[in-house]
Design a protein around this motif. Structure first.
Motif, PDB file in Angstrom:
ATOM      1  N   PHE A  43       0.819  -1.209   0.000  1.00  0.00           N
ATOM      2  CA  PHE A  43       0.000   0.000   0.000  1.00  0.00           C
ATOM      3  C   PHE A  43       0.854   1.260   0.000  1.00  0.00           C
ATOM      4  O   PHE A  43       0.393   2.334   0.335  1.00  0.00           O
ATOM      5  CB  PHE A  43      -0.998  -0.017   1.163  1.00  0.00           C
ATOM      6  N   GLY A  44       2.107   1.120  -0.427  1.00  0.00           N
ATOM      7  CA  GLY A  44       2.988   2.255  -0.641  1.00  0.00           C
ATOM      8  C   GLY A  44       2.976   2.608  -2.115  1.00  0.00           C
ATOM      9  O   GLY A  44       2.055   2.250  -2.859  1.00  0.00           O
ATOM     10  N   THR A  45       4.016   3.298  -2.552  1.00  0.00           N
ATOM     11  CA  THR A  45       4.142   3.646  -3.965  1.00  0.00           C
ATOM     12  C   THR A  45       5.386   2.980  -4.536  1.00  0.00           C
ATOM     13  O   THR A  45       6.279   2.569  -3.797  1.00  0.00           O
ATOM     14  CB  THR A  45       4.255   5.170  -4.170  1.00  0.00           C
ATOM     15  N   GLY A  46       5.430   2.874  -5.838  1.00  0.00           N
ATOM     16  CA  GLY A  46       6.579   2.294  -6.509  1.00  0.00           C
ATOM     17  C   GLY A  46       6.588   2.694  -7.972  1.00  0.00           C
ATOM     18  O   GLY A  46       5.614   3.231  -8.492  1.00  0.00           O
ATOM     19  N   THR A  47       7.719   2.434  -8.608  1.00  0.00           N
ATOM     20  CA  THR A  47       7.856   2.687 -10.037  1.00  0.00           C
ATOM     21  C   THR A  47       8.171   1.365 -10.701  1.00  0.00           C
ATOM     22  O   THR A  47       8.962   0.575 -10.189  1.00  0.00           O
ATOM     23  CB  THR A  47       8.984   3.703 -10.316  1.00  0.00           C
ATOM     24  N   VAL A  48       7.534   1.101 -11.826  1.00  0.00           N
ATOM     25  CA  VAL A  48       7.723  -0.167 -12.524  1.00  0.00           C
ATOM     26  C   VAL A  48       7.893   0.089 -14.021  1.00  0.00           C
ATOM     27  O   VAL A  48       7.346   1.051 -14.562  1.00  0.00           O
ATOM     28  CB  VAL A  48       6.525  -1.117 -12.266  1.00  0.00           C
ATOM     29  N   THR A  49       8.684  -0.770 -14.644  1.00  0.00           N
ATOM     30  CA  THR A  49       8.783  -0.789 -16.101  1.00  0.00           C
ATOM     31  C   THR A  49       8.032  -2.025 -16.555  1.00  0.00           C
ATOM     32  O   THR A  49       8.417  -3.145 -16.208  1.00  0.00           O
ATOM     33  CB  THR A  49      10.252  -0.858 -16.562  1.00  0.00           C
ATOM     34  N   GLU A  50       6.950  -1.832 -17.267  1.00  0.00           N
ATOM     35  CA  GLU A  50       6.089  -2.943 -17.685  1.00  0.00           C
ATOM     36  C   GLU A  50       6.158  -3.094 -19.204  1.00  0.00           C
ATOM     37  O   GLU A  50       6.062  -2.116 -19.941  1.00  0.00           O
ATOM     38  CB  GLU A  50       4.657  -2.656 -17.240  1.00  0.00           C
ATOM     39  N   THR A  51       6.331  -4.327 -19.636  1.00  0.00           N
ATOM     40  CA  THR A  51       6.344  -4.635 -21.058  1.00  0.00           C
ATOM     41  C   THR A  51       4.976  -5.185 -21.444  1.00  0.00           C
ATOM     42  O   THR A  51       4.470  -6.108 -20.808  1.00  0.00           O
ATOM     43  CB  THR A  51       7.443  -5.665 -21.385  1.00  0.00           C
ATOM     44  N   CYS A  52       4.385  -4.592 -22.458  1.00  0.00           N
ATOM     45  CA  CYS A  52       3.050  -4.988 -22.917  1.00  0.00           C
ATOM     46  C   CYS A  52       3.126  -5.422 -24.380  1.00  0.00           C
ATOM     47  O   CYS A  52       4.063  -5.075 -25.091  1.00  0.00           O
ATOM     48  CB  CYS A  52       2.082  -3.815 -22.804  1.00  0.00           C
ATOM     49  N   SER A  53       2.115  -6.124 -24.800  1.00  0.00           N
ATOM     50  CA  SER A  53       2.001  -6.526 -26.200  1.00  0.00           C
ATOM     51  C   SER A  53       0.924  -5.686 -26.871  1.00  0.00           C
ATOM     52  O   SER A  53      -0.193  -5.584 -26.356  1.00  0.00           O
ATOM     53  CB  SER A  53       1.656  -8.009 -26.307  1.00  0.00           C
TER      54      SER A  53
END
Length: 192
Positions: A43-53
């Protein structure tokens, strides 16, 4: 991450103050971890790099919600320019990422081209403050864990005729049923 403070728990359960500081900290930590484990999210915050199609449509769905900010979108190795706000738009609650400025109707904006793993999105997600409902469930869970630790178990079944009962494992019942119902919307992949 602790979901509540000592003061917040004390305000809803005055008996919490009679416990020593180590026990208070352990209860808050255990209840917070149980809730985050149950929900499958922090329930905190974060940064993500997400690969999508790409799907040859104008909208993609980001996995981690709520989305707070989209920092960059790369399509087939080429970064989209969002300087004027026309590269992409997003809906934080649903995780919808819409190409172009057509958030209202993505059918009329540019499409994300078909491909496997051809879109990379860097974004920030999470909660800048723990939602009140989650805090409430944490307080309920703290009380439940404290009650269970006194007897070590809880009832798992009971009958009235020729009275009998059966004790269950305290671990399986650390989050009370009322709390699990309140947490349903926060389960990873659930409705926000």
């Amino acid at each position: 991450m602790d979901l509540v403070t000592n003061a917040e728990v004390l305000a809803s359960w005055p008996g919490f103050g009679s416990l020593n500081a180590d026990e208070q900290a352990a209860l808050i930590s255990d209840a917070s971890r149980a809730i985050e484990d149950y929900c499958g999210r922090s329930f905190g915050t974060g940064t993500v790099t997400e690969t999508c199609s790409g799907n040859n449509q104008g909208r993609l769905w980001l996995r981690k919600k709520p989305v707070l900010a989209v920092q960059s979108v790369t399509v087939n190795g080429e970064a989209l320019d969002n300087t004027d706000g026309d590269g992409w738009q997003f809906d934080g609650e649903t995780g919808a990422l819409v190409r172009g400025s057509g958030l209202r109707d993505p059918r009329y904006g540019p499409a994300f081209p078909n491909g496997i793993g051809n879109i990379e999105v860097v974004y920030e997600y999470g909660y800048t403050a723990v939602p009140d409902t989650v805090k409430r469930t944490c307080k309920l869970t703290i009380r439940q864990i404290a009650d269970l630790s006194k007897g070590g178990t809880t009832y798992s079944s009971e009958s009235i005729g020729d009275y009998s009962y059966q004790r269950g494992d305290a671990g399986q019942d650390s989050i009370p049923p009322a709390a699990t119902r309140l947490l349903g919307r926060y389960i990873d992949g659930g409705i926000i």
